[in-house]
Design an enzyme around this catalytic site. Structure first.
Site: not given
Ligand SMILES: *Cc1c(COP(=O)(O)O)cnc(C)c1O
Length: 829
Positions: A496, A722
């Site tokens: 993601k 700046y």
């Molecule tokens: C992002 C996510 C994970 C992974 O989490 P990490 O802390 O990056 O390992 C697992 N499950 C869901 C539903 C997530 O949204």
């Protein structure tokens, strides 16, 4: 080499039903690398990540008629093919066959190289140094010696004088099988590192295991200056006279005494001796201690092969560094460039084409740009055959003598071009004279001028890149595979937010080939992009939101279901499109309080699911709110309790439903809750989330790099940037780097808020961060800083957590804040 299948069956100790005499000249272990089907024998191997038996039907349809398998499956009954059912498994059979082939004639010599470091360089150097005098086969790039070594031995034939084989091992017990197969005449143990990168309990155990390779050799080459190696190898030799150790320190028990000096220009002068104790001195074109060690090993091997000191010295002075890196880059006009720096010859071309093919999307055409083959008498007809079999559309060959190129080669592709030199080709590309639209272009060879070709093809020449190390991604993935209690537990890889900033496509490709169970994306579009780019593995969409259901179904993207409204919408859309049993994932809210069903809703959920056939729940999952906080473990345990209870209600109706609740941190903290799947996120990208050593061994994947574009000295009191916020406290040297808040560098990191890495020094920002640039105080580097020097913002020397701590946030936010205008560059070693 060609054998008939009966000879092969006999060599493997397999009974062959029937009287087939099918000729076999190619052994295949990776179904994707098929080239000449009729004469191929496919070995269905079980590896950590895959099972070759799955591909038998597909290969049969492509014309393969000979299979070595672990077991007979009645589903194959209709196939008119030879099945060799191996008694001890296909890997053992492959190794047995290779051992048989190796011992078929005793004319050729085999040379095996083992050790922690330098194997590939030494192998390539020996290939270059001996190739003019004899016919040499060497093992192509390979990740797993247990498979790679037999395939390499298979490449030898009656004309081979010397086979140079890399014998790498990663586990105790592996060397013995390799030694039986290779049965080396000469063996080299390069060195043993104390790096804990593998599963040996001690450095000494590792050394003993590697020394097995030398058990029965004619000549054992090693460095006598390493006391442990010197002792262990000598103890293990069958014949004490086999030792041919070299020393740079004048050790008395060394058979070869070398010496190294540095001349006035800083070059290494290496004096070597041959078996007759004649001496000669070579000026090495390389200066680092690793190259010196490799050069000494190479000199000892040549001495063992009977070369004189003079000719060894001559060959040593021509050595070049070996680059095995492969870069994947965005090119102009939608093209994709694969720059493989590894030497160009036919054997190393095949794995490079494999690598390219995995990146070819359906309609894109392929172009191969290759340096003239480095063999002295290149086999162009074999090259032509490979191009035809692998459907390469265009060939551009650089630096070959035109008269020597046969028509069969130019006719093997749709478009053929030949160039005298790479620079003319680069100019033609810049002048748009070469068709590159939407092409996948493989540039292969170690000629540095080919880099100019790659540059001409590159989309934008940004000085700032996010460099993504795909090897480390695989290492991290395997780190977590080893943490699974149950081998069959699947890993859902989170890609993601564009792979936590690393880009989703290349990581997805890599994880697909590692055999990950699922990819998970946040939104539909990310999934659609992956499918369009050719990703075929299962993909779940975590947050479908407002969804284009037609696309969801058309691209086989599996949604998570977190509410009744959503369930209703997906069921009615599936019904409209006549879809049934579409896989969905049920999300439970056990404590995160974001999305998902709660306990009292489950009976209604079951009722609704049972009343329809459009969707089918294939997994049930939940997400932990505080997996990384031991102080909140009571809460986490309550989440597990709810999950167990609620998922059991669903699984009573759908027993095959898989369960998953752990994120990266959870996998190591709560191993007994790994269930049927786990969801690996941030740690896949090499970011540690705990300081308790449980994640030691993770390797950085993303590095944000830029380079110095200006450098100037200013007197004390000068203000920088700046609003004159930066003030030089003393006479200072200030560098400007082309990265600013529009690239994702938070303005709070200005005025000393972060340090960047330059040539091993840490240097602070000075003044405010600008939109597209910022200034760095490099006074601490002294003279060790120049325009063009590489600057690391985060990655290897500067951990991401350093920036997130400064900003009071978490590494996740730093990774995903690198803006999309920063080009992602992928590589593997
Ligand atoms: C992002 C996510 C994970 C992974 O989490 P990490 O802390 O990056 O390992 C697992 N499950 C869901 C539903 C997530 O949204």
């Amino acid at each position: 080499m060609t054998y008939n299948i009966l000879q092969i069956a006999n060599a493997m100790g397999v009974r062959l039903p029937g009287r087939s005499v099918r000729p076999i000249d190619t052994l295949l272990t990776d179904s994707r690398s098929l080239s000449c089907a009729e004469t191929t024998l496919f070995f269905a191997l079980h590896t950590d990540s895959n099972d070759g038996h799955k591909y038998i039907r597909d290969l049969y349809n492509k014309g393969v008629r000979a299979f070595a398998v672990d077991y007979w499956n009645p589903e194959w009954r209709d196939m008119e093919a030879d099945f060799l059912v191996t008694p001890d498994g296909t890997l053992k059979a492959l190794q047995k066959l290779a051992g048989f082939h190796r011992h078929r004639d005793n004319k050729k010599k085999t040379l095996a190289i083992t050790g922690s470091r330098g194997k590939t360089t030494l192998k390539e150097w020996l290939f270059e140094m001996t190739g003019d005098d004899m016919t040499v086969i060497r093992s192509p790039r390979s990740y797993n010696s247990q498979i790679g070594v037999p395939l390499s031995l298979w490449l030898t034939d009656d004309s081979t004088d010397l086979a140079v084989i890399e014998a790498g091992i990663s586990k105790p017990g592996e060397m013995s099988a390799l030694t039986d197969m290779i049965d080396p005449d000469i063996a080299v143990l390069t060195n043993i590192l104390d790096d804990h990168a593998d599963s040996f309990i001690s450095t000494e155990t590792k050394c003993r295991e590697k020394a097995i390779l030398m058990r029965n050799v004619g000549t054992a080459i090693f460095c006598a200056d390493n006391q442990m190696i010197n002792k262990i190898v000598r103890e293990n030799l069958h014949d004490a006279d086999a030792a041919l150790a070299w020393s740079l320190t004048g050790r008395e028990d060394a058979e070869l005494n070398f010496s190294a000096d540095t001349d006035a220009n800083g070059h290494t002068q290496l004096t070597i001796s041959d078996l007759q104790r004649r001496k000669a001195t070579a000026k090495l074109p390389l200066n680092d201690p690793h190259s010196l060690e490799n050069a000494c090993h190479a000199a000892a091997v040549l001495a063992a092969l009977g070369y004189s000191a003079d000719s060894i010295a001559k060959k040593l002075s021509l050595l070049r560094p070996v680059n095995t890196r492969t870069d994947v880059l965005e090119g102009i006009k939608g093209s994709l460039i694969i720059r493989d720096h590894y030497i160009s010859d036919i054997d190393t071309l095949i794995p490079a084409i494999d690598f390219m093919e995995r990146r070819l999307s359906e309609n894109s055409k392929s172009t191969l740009i290759i340096d003239s083959l480095c063999e002295s008498d290149p086999d162009y007809s074999r090259l032509a055959q490979i191009l035809v079999n692998r459907h390469i559309d265009a060939l551009i060959i650089v630096g070959a003598v035109n008269e020597s190129i046969p028509a069969s080669l130019s006719n093997s592709v749709e478009e053929f071009k030949s160039y005298d030199n790479a620079l003319t080709l680069a100019n033609d590309i810049s002048a748009y004279k070469i068709n590159v639209d939407e092409r996948t272009i493989l540039i292969k060879g170690d000629n540095p001028e080919l880099d100019r070709v790659a540059e001409a093809l590159q989309a934008r020449r940004h000085e700032t890149v996010l460099e993504v190390n795909l090897d480390n991604l695989v290492e991290n993935y395997n780190f977590y595979r080893r943490k699974l209690i149950n081998e069959s537990t699947g890993i859902v890889c989170m890609v993601k937010a564009s792979g936590y900033g690393a880009g989703s496509y290349e990581p997805a490709r890599t994880l697909q080939s590692q055999g990950a169970a699922y990819l998970a994306v946040a939104v539909l579009d990310e999934g659609v992009d992956l499918r369009k780019a050719g990703i075929t593995m299962p993909i779940m969409v975590l947050n479908p939101r407002v969804v284009n259901y037609d696309q969801l179904f058309a691209y086989s993207l599996e949604p998570e279901i977190f509410s009744f409204e959503e369930l209703e919408a997906i069921v009615s859309n599936a019904r409209r499109l006549g879809i049934s049993h579409y896989p969905v994932h049920i999300k439970l809210d056990t404590g995160m309080h974001r999305l998902g069903f709660i306990g009292e809703e489950i009976p209604r959920l079951i009722g609704l699911l049972e009343a329809q056939k459009c969707v089918e729940p294939v997994s049930v999952f939940s997400h932990l709110a505080a997996a990384d906080d031991p102080a909140m473990d009571d809460y986490t345990l309550e989440q597990f309790e709810k999950f167990d209870k609620w998922s059991a209600m669903l699984r009573e109706k759908w027993p095959a439903m898989k369960r998953h609740i752990l994120n990266s941190t959870g996998i190591t903290r709560f191993p007994d809750k790994q269930y049927e799947m786990v969801r690996l996120g941030i740690c896949l990208y090499g970011i540690a989330t705990m300081n308790d050593h449980s994640q030691e061994g993770l390797r950085p994947v993303s590095a944000l790099r830029t380079s110095i574009i200006a450098l100037r000295d200013w007197p004390a009191g000068t203000t920088i940037g700046y609003n004159r916020k930066g003030v030089c406290k003393s006479n200072s040297r200030i560098a400007t780097i082309p990265i600013g808040y529009a690239d994702g560098i938070n303005r709070h990191l200005g005025n000393g808020g972060m340090q960047v890495g330059i040539n091993g020094h840490r240097c602070p920002t000075i003044g405010n961060i600008c939109m597209d640039a910022c200034m760095i105080d490099v006074t601490g580097c002294g003279d060790d800083v120049h325009v063009g020097d590489s600057v690391e913002i985060f990655g290897y020397d500067i951990p991401v957590s350093e920036l997130s701590d400064t900003l009071g946030t978490i590494p996740y936010e730093i990774l995903t804040s690198v803006s999309t205008r920063v080009k992602r560059v992928y590589f593997r070693e």
